[in-house]
Design a protein around this motif. Structure first.
Motif, PDB file in Angstrom:
ATOM      1  N   GLY A  62       0.721  -1.281  -0.008  1.00 39.51           N
ATOM      2  CA  GLY A  62      -0.079  -0.182  -0.145  1.00 39.51           C
ATOM      3  C   GLY A  62       0.750   1.261  -0.039  1.00 39.51           C
ATOM      4  N   ALA A  63       1.978   1.152   0.551  1.00 37.96           N
ATOM      5  CA  ALA A  63       3.056   2.434   0.615  1.00 37.96           C
ATOM      6  C   ALA A  63       4.158   1.912   0.220  1.00 37.96           C
ATOM      7  CB  ALA A  63       2.902   3.004   1.768  1.00 37.96           C
ATOM      8  N   PRO A  64       4.639   1.620  -0.967  1.00 40.80           N
ATOM      9  CA  PRO A  64       5.815   0.912  -1.195  1.00 40.80           C
ATOM     10  C   PRO A  64       7.171   1.980  -1.235  1.00 40.80           C
ATOM     11  CG  PRO A  64       4.514   1.170  -3.296  1.00 40.80           C
ATOM     12  CD  PRO A  64       3.653   1.662  -2.365  1.00 40.80           C
ATOM     13  N   ASP A  65       6.816   3.289  -0.984  1.00 40.90           N
ATOM     14  CA  ASP A  65       8.099   3.933  -1.066  1.00 40.90           C
ATOM     15  C   ASP A  65       8.470   4.451   0.275  1.00 40.90           C
ATOM     16  OD1 ASP A  65       8.179   4.074  -3.888  1.00 40.90           O
ATOM     17  OD2 ASP A  65       6.774   5.595  -4.106  1.00 40.90           O
ATOM     18  N   CYS A  66       7.742   3.854   1.432  1.00 45.92           N
ATOM     19  CA  CYS A  66       8.117   4.310   2.770  1.00 45.92           C
ATOM     20  C   CYS A  66       8.719   3.180   3.345  1.00 45.92           C
ATOM     21  CB  CYS A  66       6.665   4.533   3.457  1.00 45.92           C
ATOM     22  SG  CYS A  66       5.726   6.116   2.929  1.00 45.92           S
ATOM     23  N   PRO A  67       9.663   3.582   4.185  1.00 48.57           N
ATOM     24  CA  PRO A  67      10.290   2.462   4.965  1.00 48.57           C
ATOM     25  C   PRO A  67       9.343   1.769   6.155  1.00 48.57           C
ATOM     26  CG  PRO A  67      11.522   4.683   5.028  1.00 48.57           C
ATOM     27  CD  PRO A  67      10.422   4.826   4.322  1.00 48.57           C
ATOM     28  N   LEU A  68       9.520   0.613   6.233  1.00 45.97           N
ATOM     29  CA  LEU A  68       8.415  -0.117   7.126  1.00 45.97           C
ATOM     30  C   LEU A  68       9.285  -0.760   8.119  1.00 45.97           C
ATOM     31  CD1 LEU A  68       5.712  -1.200   7.545  1.00 45.97           C
ATOM     32  CD2 LEU A  68       6.391  -3.226   6.019  1.00 45.97           C
ATOM     33  N   ALA A  69       8.850  -0.675   9.549  1.00 47.16           N
ATOM     34  CA  ALA A  69       9.380  -1.339  10.573  1.00 47.16           C
ATOM     35  C   ALA A  69       8.214  -2.144  11.190  1.00 47.16           C
ATOM     36  CB  ALA A  69       9.868  -0.577  11.515  1.00 47.16           C
ATOM     37  N   VAL A  70       8.658  -3.213  11.836  1.00 49.66           N
ATOM     38  CA  VAL A  70       7.580  -4.186  12.493  1.00 49.66           C
ATOM     39  C   VAL A  70       7.565  -4.219  14.039  1.00 49.66           C
ATOM     40  CG1 VAL A  70       6.616  -6.528  12.538  1.00 49.66           C
ATOM     41  CG2 VAL A  70       7.179  -5.497  10.252  1.00 49.66           C
ATOM     42  N   ASP A  71       6.529  -3.919  14.680  1.00 49.34           N
ATOM     43  CA  ASP A  71       6.527  -3.870  15.893  1.00 49.34           C
ATOM     44  C   ASP A  71       6.648  -5.445  16.611  1.00 49.34           C
ATOM     45  OD1 ASP A  71       6.239  -3.157  18.784  1.00 49.34           O
ATOM     46  OD2 ASP A  71       4.258  -2.448  18.576  1.00 49.34           O
ATOM     47  N   THR A  72       7.645  -5.333  17.750  1.00 52.43           N
ATOM     48  CA  THR A  72       7.766  -6.627  18.481  1.00 52.43           C
ATOM     49  C   THR A  72       6.509  -7.529  18.940  1.00 52.43           C
ATOM     50  OG1 THR A  72       8.001  -5.634  20.417  1.00 52.43           O
ATOM     51  CG2 THR A  72      10.104  -5.744  19.113  1.00 52.43           C
ATOM     52  N   MET A  73       6.516  -8.683  19.233  1.00 54.03           N
ATOM     53  CA  MET A  73       5.458  -9.523  19.273  1.00 54.03           C
ATOM     54  C   MET A  73       4.930  -8.814  21.093  1.00 54.03           C
ATOM     55  SD  MET A  73       4.553 -11.027  17.071  1.00 54.03           S
ATOM     56  CE  MET A  73       3.023 -12.276  17.978  1.00 54.03           C
ATOM     57  N   ASP A  74       5.840  -8.212  21.592  1.00 55.82           N
ATOM     58  CA  ASP A  74       5.269  -7.819  23.056  1.00 55.82           C
ATOM     59  C   ASP A  74       4.718  -6.295  23.046  1.00 55.82           C
ATOM     60  OD1 ASP A  74       7.577  -6.251  22.689  1.00 55.82           O
ATOM     61  OD2 ASP A  74       8.259  -6.579  24.846  1.00 55.82           O
ATOM     62  N   ASN A  75       4.690  -5.832  21.642  1.00 53.73           N
ATOM     63  CA  ASN A  75       3.767  -4.627  21.311  1.00 53.73           C
ATOM     64  C   ASN A  75       4.532  -3.358  21.798  1.00 53.73           C
ATOM     65  OD1 ASN A  75       1.972  -6.051  19.472  1.00 53.73           O
ATOM     66  ND2 ASN A  75       1.034  -6.801  21.466  1.00 53.73           N
TER      67      ASN A  75
END
Length: 133
Positions: A62-75
């Motif tokens: 949906g936003a291919p030009d923006c860097p993406l990080a993913v939260d940890t499983m403990d949120n």
């Protein structure tokens, strides 16, 4: 996805003054939990980081030009920023300069656009120094 496209347009418009980052957190409406009637995707509750990484790829599309990080499983990111489940921030030199409301009602790209417009104006304005003699 419409919000994501709006975010990407905003990021493209202000790329000269800001770096943008998307952080994918826990799924707001998992298909095996509290399902939204207008859910565009069938994403079950994340059981492990790999589940979350797979789901985050939809955000990447949906936003291919923006860097993406993913939260940890403990949120940890979600808890630290009160994201639950969408939120906009401006962070400058480790200080929160703008904090949008919690989504979905408080997620207002227009407010962030105004803040960035004002910031850009301040950057472009020459500093005026008044010296009394």
């Amino acid at each position: 996805m419409a919000r994501l496209r709006s975010f990407q347009r905003l990021a493209a418009h202000f790329v000269d003054i800001a770096d943008f980052l998307l952080v994918y957190i826990e799924e707001a409406h998992p298909s095996d939990g509290w399902v939204s009637s207008d859910a565009a995707y069938n994403i079950p509750k994340h059981q492990c980081l790999q589940d979350r990484l797979r789901a985050a790829q939809l955000m990447r599309e949906g936003a291919p030009d923006c860097p993406l990080a993913v939260d940890t499983m403990d949120n940890a990111s979600s808890a630290a920023y009160g994201a639950y489940f969408e939120r906009l921030y401006v962070i400058q030199e480790e200080k929160v300069m703008y904090q949008g409301g919690r989504g979905p009602e408080g997620y207002k790209i227009s407010e962030l656009r105004s803040w960035l417009d004002q910031y850009k104006t301040r950057l472009q304005s020459p500093n005026t120094v008044v010296i009394q003699v």
